[in-house]
Motif scaffolding. Structure first.
Motif: not given
Length: 166
Positions: A55-80
């Motif tokens: 995902l580094r440096g890419k725009a991420v498309v999804g539904y309720k992305l925070w659930e994926l990020f929380l599960f994995l324990g990662i963060s991603h730029p909101a603008i992406d």
């Protein structure tokens, strides 16, 4: 289970994750999950590393992305992030209030005329549906280029997940 696809809908990652706690209910009718799926599944650390790198440096498309990020324990730029769950024009188009979250099945059915989730929820089907919703309009990127953010604020996101967006 973690599933990631590319812009063409091709599978980049589709893997179960070895549980860190004993599984007490597989909810097989909703998930399709059976004990054999998890026996050889990679550990969360390995999956986290792969997804984070992908995902580094890419725009991420999804539904309720925070659930994926929380599960994995990662963060991603909101603008992406392009989270179809918080896209206000979808909500307005369907007669929802800007603060109301529309279920993914409803978004896909009403905006694309198709049904998803028969049998059980399949992460690749969900990922492709999100990508199709995103690609169904150009307003999103146009608004961002104009300096506007077309999504609801972090009010949709549980407070614990705010740190997932940098």
């Amino acid at each position: 289970r973690i599933s990631v696809i590319d812009w063409q809908g091709r599978t980049l990652i589709d893997t179960f994750v070895h549980p860190t706690q004993p599984v007490t209910d597989y909810r097989a009718s909703e998930t399709g999950l059976r004990p054999h799926h998890l026996q050889a599944a990679p550990k969360i650390e390995e999956v986290r590393k792969s997804v984070k790198q992908l995902l580094r440096g890419k725009a991420v498309v999804g539904y309720k992305l925070w659930e994926l990020f929380l599960f994995l324990g990662i963060s991603h730029p909101a603008i992406d992030t392009r989270d179809v769950a918080s896209f206000v024009p979808f909500r307005k188009n369907l007669g929802y209030k800007p603060s109301q979250m529309v279920p993914l099945k409803v978004l896909v059915n009403k905006l694309m005329g198709r049904d998803i989730g028969y049998g059980y929820e399949h992460p690749l089907e969900i990922a492709r549906a999100c990508l199709d919703l995103f690609r169904s309009q150009t307003l999103w990127e146009d608004l961002i280029q104009q300096g506007q953010w077309p999504c609801s604020t972090l009010d949709d996101v549980p407070e614990i997940a705010h740190a997932c967006f940098t």
